[in-house]
Design a protein around this motif. Structure first.
Motif, short mmCIF file in Angstrom:
data_model
loop_
_atom_site.label_atom_id
_atom_site.label_comp_id
_atom_site.label_asym_id
_atom_site.label_seq_id
_atom_site.Cartn_x
_atom_site.Cartn_y
_atom_site.Cartn_z
N LEU A 223 10.70 -14.57 -43.31
CA LEU A 223 9.65 -15.02 -44.23
C LEU A 223 8.31 -14.71 -43.57
CD1 LEU A 223 10.99 -18.54 -45.24
CD2 LEU A 223 10.90 -16.52 -46.70
N ASP A 224 7.38 -14.19 -44.37
CA ASP A 224 6.12 -13.75 -43.80
C ASP A 224 4.96 -14.39 -44.56
OD1 ASP A 224 4.10 -12.43 -42.60
OD2 ASP A 224 4.71 -10.42 -43.20
N ALA A 225 4.39 -15.43 -44.01
CA ALA A 225 3.20 -16.09 -44.56
C ALA A 225 3.33 -16.40 -46.05
CB ALA A 225 1.97 -15.23 -44.30
N VAL A 226 4.42 -17.09 -46.40
CA VAL A 226 4.65 -17.43 -47.81
C VAL A 226 3.86 -18.68 -48.18
CG1 VAL A 226 6.39 -18.18 -49.47
CG2 VAL A 226 6.92 -16.36 -47.83
N ALA A 227 3.15 -18.64 -49.29
CA ALA A 227 2.36 -19.79 -49.73
C ALA A 227 2.46 -19.94 -51.23
CB ALA A 227 0.90 -19.62 -49.31
N PHE A 228 2.86 -21.11 -51.69
CA PHE A 228 2.76 -21.46 -53.11
C PHE A 228 2.99 -22.95 -53.26
CE2 PHE A 228 7.25 -20.33 -52.62
CZ PHE A 228 7.92 -21.29 -53.36
N THR A 229 2.79 -23.45 -54.46
CA THR A 229 2.96 -24.89 -54.69
C THR A 229 3.85 -25.09 -55.91
OG1 THR A 229 1.07 -24.98 -56.15
CG2 THR A 229 0.66 -25.46 -53.82
N VAL A 230 4.45 -26.27 -56.00
CA VAL A 230 5.17 -26.67 -57.21
C VAL A 230 4.65 -28.05 -57.59
CG1 VAL A 230 7.40 -27.03 -58.31
CG2 VAL A 230 7.22 -25.40 -56.43
N ALA A 231 4.19 -28.18 -58.83
CA ALA A 231 3.62 -29.45 -59.29
C ALA A 231 4.70 -30.28 -59.97
CB ALA A 231 2.48 -29.17 -60.26
N PRO A 232 4.48 -31.59 -60.08
CA PRO A 232 5.45 -32.43 -60.80
C PRO A 232 5.65 -31.91 -62.22
CG PRO A 232 3.86 -33.80 -59.65
CD PRO A 232 3.38 -32.39 -59.52
N GLY A 233 6.90 -31.89 -62.67
CA GLY A 233 7.20 -31.43 -64.02
C GLY A 233 7.25 -29.92 -64.18
N GLU A 234 7.01 -29.21 -63.10
CA GLU A 234 6.98 -27.75 -63.19
C GLU A 234 8.33 -27.16 -62.80
OE1 GLU A 234 3.56 -24.48 -62.09
OE2 GLU A 234 4.10 -25.98 -60.60
N ARG A 235 8.75 -26.10 -63.51
CA ARG A 235 9.98 -25.41 -63.18
C ARG A 235 9.61 -24.03 -62.65
NH1 ARG A 235 12.05 -25.37 -69.10
NH2 ARG A 235 9.88 -24.76 -69.19
N VAL A 236 9.91 -23.80 -61.38
CA VAL A 236 9.51 -22.53 -60.76
C VAL A 236 10.76 -21.76 -60.36
CG1 VAL A 236 8.33 -21.47 -58.79
CG2 VAL A 236 7.34 -23.47 -59.93
N ALA A 237 10.81 -20.49 -60.76
CA ALA A 237 11.95 -19.64 -60.39
C ALA A 237 11.56 -18.80 -59.19
CB ALA A 237 12.32 -18.74 -61.56
N LEU A 238 12.46 -18.77 -58.21
CA LEU A 238 12.25 -17.97 -57.01
C LEU A 238 13.16 -16.76 -57.15
CD1 LEU A 238 10.86 -18.06 -54.22
CD2 LEU A 238 12.79 -19.38 -53.39
N LEU A 239 12.56 -15.58 -57.28
CA LEU A 239 13.36 -14.37 -57.49
C LEU A 239 13.26 -13.47 -56.26
CD1 LEU A 239 12.39 -13.40 -61.16
CD2 LEU A 239 14.20 -14.92 -60.36
N GLY A 240 14.31 -12.72 -56.03
CA GLY A 240 14.29 -11.78 -54.91
C GLY A 240 15.67 -11.20 -54.68
N HIS A 241 15.71 -9.99 -54.10
CA HIS A 241 16.99 -9.36 -53.78
C HIS A 241 17.77 -10.21 -52.79
CE1 HIS A 241 15.68 -5.72 -55.67
NE2 HIS A 241 14.71 -5.51 -54.81
N ASN A 242 19.02 -9.83 -52.54
CA ASN A 242 19.77 -10.45 -51.43
C ASN A 242 19.02 -10.19 -50.13
OD1 ASN A 242 21.94 -11.55 -52.74
ND2 ASN A 242 23.06 -9.61 -52.77
N GLY A 243 18.86 -11.23 -49.35
CA GLY A 243 18.18 -11.06 -48.07
C GLY A 243 16.67 -11.15 -48.17
N ALA A 244 16.16 -11.48 -49.34
CA ALA A 244 14.70 -11.56 -49.51
C ALA A 244 14.12 -12.78 -48.80
CB ALA A 244 14.35 -11.61 -50.99
#
Ligand SMILES: Nc1ncnc2c1ncn2[C@@H]1O[C@H](COP(=O)(O)OP(=O)(O)O)[C@@H](O)[C@H]1O
Ligand SMILES: [Mg+2]
Lengths: 297, 277
Positions: free
Chosen positions: A19-40
């Motif tokens: 993982l390289d300097a990953v930054a994001f947030t998830v707010a209450p009530g929010e549905r966030v999808a994390l997408l990426g290849h195998n090994g991402a």
């Protein structure tokens, strides 16, 4: 306050950057999808959020507390990738155990299993369950104690389409009550309608973090127009619109987002020659390859 | 219930069910009962010994049986405890619950110890009943049998904890099973053979008089055997390394079998703490 805040999260395994300097947030009530290849790095990121492994550097805040702290654990539910519960236990016994571990009433187990559609099989050994049923046991344990953050690692892999729909219906209900949901997935089409925001990881780097509509706009991928010509008119339509002819009746065009109305106007002008028009926006697959490859070039 | 007892009880109840449904555990429990019956049948045959009751004779045979079977049973239950959960992905899940790693181990330990006490209790109980049926004097052997029972549980506790440690180090059930068999062979079989060979080579020298007693105490299986044999003089003839048994105070053997479970459990906790899920 955000349910989950990640800033500059970096993880290296023996010099290999997962993982390289990953930054994001998830707010209450929010549905966030994390997408990426195998090994991402999706599973690695989730384990860091849960406090199972430490980040090499960066900050993670879960429900206002540190990952793995009492507050974070009390309010977070997890569904690991490919989890397989002990085959000798019944679904009911397994869920009763997890209820007890949360200090909850084990008598609720049957309700939870009913909620994920396992009521009938509750008293059977998990060893006799299908992959989809085992995944539902995992979901049932994630529902215990009204979690405020759900971290679900490929929760719908192995589920049939009906089960997937049921699964997302349950998630919708949780989000409506204010739970924050982070889920990883390979199946892009299902994520499309059922999540509020998409985060794309590629080789440990965050390539995109936005709503689907915004990603579409930013990527500015061409829109495809499929035109069905009247019998015998395909060649003329293709010539008039400078499009490619696919077969005896179909003509294909592509255009940018801003040209869309102009091109539709051109098509409308030929209306005597045209049977039908279909507008095909860039698919999530297209978007996904756009954002996950951008860096590699 | 206190904050610690509740999750231990919950995990323990679940592990207890799993162990009861484990085919290998059933087989070893049946084996234990069968051997106990066979040994008590042999023990109740007239021996010609004056003043030795049938049960005391049986206890000596049961000691020799237990030293092999109890560690085997314990390892069979414990080798999969951590590695199996890593493989199935349930360890990382449980660790996201408000439960500590030592609590997880304590739950398994309590359950496996309970299963072990049922198995050992059934086996020894059968032997006691058989001895009492043929010899009314056999009640004299009951204290020795009781001592054998609880020391068997301590021996089992040691090998349960060793099994957890191996399971955590191996991380894969197959590798853990291999290690468990290796440790059983090394501690229960090869260790004594090695000592025996050393004693023969030494010919009654410094090794036999100074090092041997400590080496026997250092092995939980030997300490268990020494404790039970030394504590009941009537049966010392059955000791493999009987000569040495006479020179070791019972107290030392008792201390060894009391300390070993604690040390082994601490080792298991350390090994589990080092596991990255
Ligand atoms: N325990 C580990 N040791 C070394 N490398 C690891 C370990 N776990 C994951 N990785 C590496 O980190 C990267 C991200 O893996 P992972 O998070 O499992 O990806 P994903 O879940 O997106 O498929 C991969 O390159 C993987 O090989
Ligand atoms: Mg993964």
């Amino acid at each position: 306050m955000n349910s989950l805040t990640l800033s500059q999260v970096t993880k290296t395994y023996d010099g290999v950057t997962a993982l390289d300097a990953v930054a994001f947030t998830v707010a209450p009530g929010e549905r966030v999808a994390l997408l990426g290849h195998n090994g991402a790095g999706k599973s690695t990121l989730m384990k860091i959020i849960l406090g199972l492994i430490p980040a090499t550097s960066g900050q993670v805040t879960v429900l206002g507390a540190a990952p793995g702290s009492q507050t974070a654990r009390d309010g977070t539910a997890y569904l690991p990738e490919n989890v397989a519960f002990h085959p000798a236990l019944t679904g009911l016994e397994q869920i009763r155990l997890y209820l007890r571990l949360r200090g909850d009433d084990p008598a609720r187990a049957m309700d939870l299993l009913d909620r994920v559609g396992l009521g009938q099989a509750a008293r059977r050994r998990i060893g006799t369950y299908s992959k989809g049923m085992r995944q539902r046991v995992g979901l049932a344990q994630a529902l215990i104690g009204n979690p405020r953050l759900l971290v679900l690692d490929e929760p719908t892999s192995g589920l049939d389409p009906v089960s997937r729909r049921d699964f997302y219906t349950i998630l919708d209900g949780l989000a409506a009550e204010g739970a924050a949901i982070l889920l990883s997935s390979h199946a892009l089409t299902e994520v499309e309608a059922r999540t509020d925001r998409i985060v794309i990881l590629s080789q440990g780097r965050l390539m995109a973090n936005d709503t689907l509509a915004a990603l579409r706009r930013r990527a500015a991928l061409p829109i495809r127009l499929h035109i069905a010509a009247r019998p015998g008119a395909a060649d003329e339509v293709a010539a008039q619109l400078a499009g490619g002819r696919r077969n005896g009746v179909m003509v294909d065009l592509t255009c940018g987002h801003d040209d869309k109305l102009a091109r539709l106007g051109d098509i409308a002008a030929l209306k005597g020659l045209i049977e039908d028009v279909e507008i095909i926006p860039p698919s999530l697959e297209d978007l996904y390859s756009h954002f996950s490859r951008r860096d590699g070039q | 219930m206190t904050a610690l007892a509740r999750p231990v009880a919950a995990l323990g109840a679940s592990e207890f069910r799993i162990a009861l449904r484990n085919r290998w555990v059933t087989i070893t429990v049946a084996m234990m009962a069968l051997f106990a019956l066979v040994l008590s049948a042999a023990g109740s045959a007239p021996t010609g010994d004056v003043g030795v009751d049938a049960l005391s004779v049986t206890v000596a045979s049961l000691t020799s049986l237990g030293v092999y079977l109890v560690p085997l049973m314990a390892l069979l239950m414990s080798f999969d405890a951590v590695a199996g959960e890593i493989e199935r992905g349930t360890l990382s899940l449980t660790l996201t619950y408000p439960v500590s790693r030592s609590t997880i181990l304590l739950g398994k330990f309590a359950a496996h110890l309970a299963v072990l006490s049922i198995a050992v209790g059934a086996g020894y109980g059968l032997a006691a009943v058989a001895a009492l049926v043929v010899d009314p004097e056999a009640t004299a052997g009951l204290p020795a049998l009781w001592r054998l029972f609880w020391s068997s549980l301590l021996l089992g506790a040691v090998f349960l904890a060793i099994g957890y440690a191996l399971s955590a180090v191996a991380r894969r059930p197959g590798a853990a099973a291999g290690l468990a068999i290796g440790v059983w062979l090394a501690l229960v079989v090869l260790y004594d053979l090695g000592l025996l060979a050393a004693v023969v080579a030494d010919g009654g020298g410094a090794f036999t008089t100074h090092a041997l007693p400590w080496l026997l105490l250092a092995n939980p299986a030997d300490a268990f055997r020494l404790y039970n044999l030394a504590a009941s003089e009537a049966t010392s003839a059955a000791a493999g390394l009987g000569g040495a048994a006479q020179t070791i105070p019972v107290l030392h053997a008792l201390i060894s079998i009391l300390l070993w479970p604690l040390a082994a459990f601490a080792l298991a906790v350390v090994a589990l703490r080092r596991v990255t899920p």
